[in-house]
Write an enzyme that holds these catalytic residues in place. Structure first.
Site, PDB file in Angstrom:
ATOM      1  N   LYS A  44      -2.203  -4.060  -8.963  1.00  0.00           N
ATOM      2  CA  LYS A  44      -1.226  -3.195  -9.640  1.00  0.00           C
ATOM      3  C   LYS A  44      -0.366  -4.014 -10.591  1.00  0.00           C
ATOM      4  O   LYS A  44       0.619  -3.520 -11.135  1.00  0.00           O
ATOM      5  CB  LYS A  44      -0.303  -2.510  -8.622  1.00  0.00           C
ATOM      6  CG  LYS A  44      -0.973  -1.521  -7.715  1.00  0.00           C
ATOM      7  CD  LYS A  44       0.026  -0.600  -7.027  1.00  0.00           C
ATOM      8  CE  LYS A  44       0.943  -1.290  -6.090  1.00  0.00           C
ATOM      9  NZ  LYS A  44       1.824  -0.347  -5.353  1.00  0.00           N
ATOM     10  N   LYS A  46       1.758  -6.135  -9.803  1.00  0.00           N
ATOM     11  CA  LYS A  46       3.108  -6.134  -9.237  1.00  0.00           C
ATOM     12  C   LYS A  46       3.217  -7.354  -8.329  1.00  0.00           C
ATOM     13  O   LYS A  46       2.271  -7.700  -7.620  1.00  0.00           O
ATOM     14  CB  LYS A  46       3.299  -4.886  -8.365  1.00  0.00           C
ATOM     15  CG  LYS A  46       4.260  -3.865  -8.955  1.00  0.00           C
ATOM     16  CD  LYS A  46       4.613  -2.793  -7.945  1.00  0.00           C
ATOM     17  CE  LYS A  46       5.809  -2.011  -8.450  1.00  0.00           C
ATOM     18  NZ  LYS A  46       6.246  -0.971  -7.519  1.00  0.00           N
TER      19      LYS A  46
HETATM   20  N1  C2G Z   1      10.604   5.753  -5.832  1.00  0.00           N
HETATM   21  C1  C2G Z   1      11.570   6.741  -6.039  1.00  0.00           C
HETATM   22  N2  C2G Z   1      12.713   6.429  -6.670  1.00  0.00           N
HETATM   23  C2  C2G Z   1      12.938   5.161  -7.108  1.00  0.00           C
HETATM   24  C3  C2G Z   1      11.978   4.155  -6.886  1.00  0.00           C
HETATM   25  C4  C2G Z   1      10.804   4.476  -6.237  1.00  0.00           C
HETATM   26  O1  C2G Z   1      11.379   7.912  -5.648  1.00  0.00           O
HETATM   27  N3  C2G Z   1      14.107   4.885  -7.752  1.00  0.00           N
HETATM   28  C5  C2G Z   1       9.358   6.132  -5.154  1.00  0.00           C
HETATM   29  C6  C2G Z   1       8.134   5.918  -6.026  1.00  0.00           C
HETATM   30  O2  C2G Z   1       7.961   7.026  -6.905  1.00  0.00           O
HETATM   31  C7  C2G Z   1       7.020   5.820  -4.997  1.00  0.00           C
HETATM   32  C8  C2G Z   1       7.743   5.185  -3.794  1.00  0.00           C
HETATM   33  O3  C2G Z   1       9.157   5.329  -4.023  1.00  0.00           O
HETATM   34  O4  C2G Z   1       6.544   7.114  -4.644  1.00  0.00           O
HETATM   35  C9  C2G Z   1       7.410   3.726  -3.640  1.00  0.00           C
HETATM   36  O5  C2G Z   1       7.758   3.082  -4.855  1.00  0.00           O
HETATM   37  P1  C2G Z   1       7.040   1.680  -5.194  1.00  0.00           P
HETATM   38  O6  C2G Z   1       7.170   0.764  -4.045  1.00  0.00           O
HETATM   39  O7  C2G Z   1       7.466   1.247  -6.559  1.00  0.00           O
HETATM   40  O8  C2G Z   1       5.510   2.165  -5.245  1.00  0.00           O
HETATM   41  P2  C2G Z   1       4.459   2.024  -6.432  1.00  0.00           P
HETATM   42  O9  C2G Z   1       4.399   0.627  -6.911  1.00  0.00           O
HETATM   43  O10 C2G Z   1       4.720   3.140  -7.361  1.00  0.00           O
HETATM   44  O11 C2G Z   1       3.094   2.250  -5.600  1.00  0.00           O
HETATM   45  O12 C2G Z   1      -1.233   3.950  -4.943  1.00  0.00           O
HETATM   46  C10 C2G Z   1       0.131   4.291  -5.177  1.00  0.00           C
HETATM   47  C11 C2G Z   1       0.941   3.042  -5.402  1.00  0.00           C
HETATM   48  O13 C2G Z   1       0.782   2.132  -4.324  1.00  0.00           O
HETATM   49  C12 C2G Z   1       2.403   3.419  -5.562  1.00  0.00           C
END
Ligand code: C2G
Length: 128
Positions: A44, A46
């Protein structure tokens, strides 16, 4: 029982994560969270501050979370939905539309993101 599934890296846990996990759990009785492994994070493009084992333990400690599984590929979502008889697949609105293909297996729901907070914002704020 109604099973809910969501995925994420959940690094440096913050209120945005708590909000979506709380709301996801409120859709059913059992919430499964797929946490991105360190290797999948690389896919990703990340980089997380905490390792997978730490992020797993932190998310497992959240009252809304019933089970944590590893997320190691993009393709596993469908397998997981079938394996755990998932009723609702939940993601934050930044993923709007990206997982609609799963709609024939379960209800796909995108919940609004929490504004003003993100792991990258935390890092930026500290680096100033
Ligand atoms: N999230 C949120 N509000 C934020 C930050 C994050 O609602 N201010 C939500 C994201 O939309 C996601 C969840 O928290 O649904 C986890 O966020 P991340 O750890 O950034 O996940 P991400 O990298 O988007 O991974 O296959 C799907 C991916 O693994 C999602």
């Amino acid at each position: 029982i109604t099973t809910v599934l969501t995925y994420g890296t959940f690094d440096m846990l913050h209120i945005g994560h708590i909000n979506i996990l709380k709301r996801a759990k409120s859709l059913g009785d059992y919430l499964i969270v797929g946490i991105s492994t360190d290797e999948f994070n690389t896919l990703k493009s990340k980089k997380s501050y905490y390792s997978y084992p730490d992020r797993k333990r932190i998310v497992e400690a959240i009252r809304y979370v019933d089970k944590v599984i590893p997320e190691s590929t993009w393709e596993q979502k469908l397998e997981d939905i079938k394996k755990y008889n998932v009723d609702y697949f939940v993601m934050g609105s930044d993923w709007e539309g990206k997982f609609d293909y799963l709609n024939s297996y379960c209800e796909v729901i995108y919940l609004s993101r929490t504004e003003g907070i993100s792991t990258s914002k935390i890092k930026d704020d500290f680096s100033q």
